[in-house]
Each structure stands twice: as structure tokens, then as C-alpha cells.
Design an enzyme around this catalytic site. Structure first.
Site, short mmCIF file in Angstrom:
data_model
loop_
_atom_site.label_atom_id
_atom_site.label_comp_id
_atom_site.label_asym_id
_atom_site.label_seq_id
_atom_site.Cartn_x
_atom_site.Cartn_y
_atom_site.Cartn_z
N ILE A 47 0.87 -1.18 0.00
CA ILE A 47 0.00 0.00 0.00
C ILE A 47 0.91 1.23 0.00
O ILE A 47 1.70 1.41 0.92
CB ILE A 47 -0.93 0.00 1.23
CG1 ILE A 47 -1.95 -1.14 1.10
CG2 ILE A 47 -1.63 1.35 1.40
CD1 ILE A 47 -2.82 -1.33 2.33
N GLU A 48 0.84 2.04 -1.04
CA GLU A 48 1.75 3.18 -1.14
C GLU A 48 0.97 4.50 -1.23
O GLU A 48 1.41 5.44 -1.87
CB GLU A 48 2.68 2.99 -2.33
CG GLU A 48 3.53 1.72 -2.20
CD GLU A 48 4.51 1.50 -3.34
OE1 GLU A 48 4.97 2.49 -3.92
OE2 GLU A 48 4.81 0.33 -3.65
N GLN A 49 -0.18 4.53 -0.57
CA GLN A 49 -1.04 5.71 -0.66
C GLN A 49 -0.63 6.78 0.36
O GLN A 49 0.01 6.48 1.37
CB GLN A 49 -2.49 5.29 -0.40
CG GLN A 49 -3.03 4.33 -1.47
CD GLN A 49 -4.16 3.46 -0.95
OE1 GLN A 49 -5.09 3.96 -0.36
NE2 GLN A 49 -4.08 2.16 -1.18
#
Length: 246
Positions: free
Chosen positions: A85-87
Site C-alpha cells: 500500500i503506497e497511498q
């Protein structure tokens, strides 16, 4: 020790040195042949896990997502999950707490349902809110088996002069690990991600000191980024080495 490989599909896995690999994260299309081969070599194979963070602020939705991942892993004979998850996350947002809970609950579910399974989480090269990813790094490290540190794309946000630099500068990379360790994260919980690629940039101007000015391509608040270039694979770079002046 861990040797963690991201497999992005096709048949590159047939060329891996399987004597060293402990885990394969299957980011390509599901390949039962790869799964069977990995297991025959004593390696784990794990799912890729990604979910919009707005969807997991609600505990019930979080539980539903985790349940889906466990079911998929069982169906495909997988040995865990790599959460990628790179949000953007703000430290004061509900997503900040929800993300830590997601990792903890995912780890509890996988360890409980699939004995010997592994849950890992991908983090930026430094914990200093890279790309506006202000996560609870110590909480996430405690909640999973290890953090996979993406020691690459280190120019994703260029705040100083808009010039070409290395994808993973050696000293800067070390600083990132020192920052994680100084937070109290056990070095044994950190696995170094190595970039098998670099960036090819078009210089807007090349100074006498061989400094290459880049076109301004903003990213997550920064005026410039490595998006001004294109990724070049290791094989292509090695072919250029003998004729390179740098």
C-alpha cells in the site's frame, strides 16, 4: 536471513537462483507452475495485498478484505501476503490508525489460518513521510513479520535543485536504515529492497561540472521528481557500462 523476490510475471523465475530465495511475492498473474516450483525448492510464495485505505477505516470492511485474502491464499496454496500500500496518509487521519490495524489483523488472521505463513509490508526508503506516506512505522513493524524497505525511486520527490541523481544513492540509502533503526525498529525486521534498474534522463541543460538539469515533473507536493526520466533495466545498463564516461 531473507531473500525476498518480486515476480512480475512471464517466466523469469526459471532463471532465479533458487538455492538462495526464501520468499517469492507473486505480483504477476497467478501461475500454478511457479507456485509448485517454489514449494519444491522450499520457498514461500505470497500474495500481493493492496486496498484503498478509505475502504478499511470501517473495521467490518477491514475484516471482510482480510477474509478474502486468506481465502484466496488458501485456494491458491500461497504462504502469506505482501502488503503493498503506497497511498498518501496524514498522521492525524483515520487512515493512519486503520492502516496499522489492517496490518495487525492481517497478520493475526494469516498466522492463525495458515501455519507458517508470512505477512510483510512494503515501506519507502526512509520513514520521513516520503511521498506523503506518514505511516505508524513502529506499529506496523511490530504487527508483521518484517518490513520490506524499498531502497529505490529515492528521487520520487526532489525538493532541492531539479537535477539528475542516482536512483538509490549509497549514503542516502544508509541514512534511511539508520532512521528506521533509531525509531526502535529491530534491524532483523528490515529487508533491503534492491533496484535492478536505473533512470535515463534527458538533460535540459548540462553544466561544465556535468550536472544534468531536469524538466520539472511534480509529484505529491514536490516540484520535481524522477518521473522526468524513464526506467532502464539492469541488463541494458550493463551493456552501456564499457562505453560510459560516468
Amino acid at each position: 536471513f531473507q531473500v525476498f523476490v518480486f515476480d512480475v510475471g512471464k517466466e523469469t523465475w526459471k532463471s532465479y537462483d533458487w538455492s538462495k530465495i526464501t520468499t517469492v511475492a507473486a505480483f504477476g498473474k497467478y501461475d500454478p507452475e511457479l507456485m509448485c516450483y517454489a514449494h519444491s525448492k522450499g520457498s514461500r510464495i505470497v500474495l500481493k495485498g493492496d486496498v484503498p485505505l478509505k475502504e478499511i477505516v470501517d473495521p467490518a470492511k477491514r475484516t471482510a478484505w482480510i477474509s478474502q485474502q486468506v481465502d484466496l491464499a488458501k485456494k491458491q496454496h500461497m504462504d502469506g501476503i505482501n502488503i503493498d500500500i503506497e497511498q498518501e496518509v496524514n498522521e492525524t487521519s483515520p487512515e493512519y490508525h486503520a492502516l496499522t490495524e489492517l496490518v495487525k489483523e492481517t497478520t493475526d488472521a494469516f498466522h492463525g489460518e495458515i501455519p507458517g505463513s508470512q505477512v510483510t509490508f512494503d515501506v519507502a526508503w526512509s520513514p520521513a513521510c516520503i511521498d506523503k506516506r506518514c505511516y505508524n512505522y513502529t506499529g506496523i513493524a511490530d504487527a508483521c513479520d518484517f518490513l520490506f524497505v524499498m531502497s529505490y525511486d529515492e528521487q520520487s520527490q526532489i525538493w532541492t535543485d531539479c537535477i539528475a541523481k542516482a536512483n538509490a544513492p549509497y549514503l542516502q540509502t544508509l541514512v534511511g536504515y539508520e532512521e528506521y533503526i533509531s525509531m526502535g525498529i529491530d534491524p532483523k525486521k528490515l529487508v533491503m529492497g534492491v533496484p535492478w534498474y536505473g533512470y535515463d534522463y534527458v538533460c535540459q541543460n548540462l553544466s561544465k561540472d556535468h550536472v544534468c538539469s531536469l524538466s520539472k515533473v511534480p509529484f505529491r507536493g514536490a516540484p520535481c521528481s524522477d518521473a522526468a526520466g524513464r526506467q532502464v533495466p539492469y541488463g541494458a545498463i550493463m551493456k552501456q557500462v564499457n562505453s560510459s564516461l560516468s
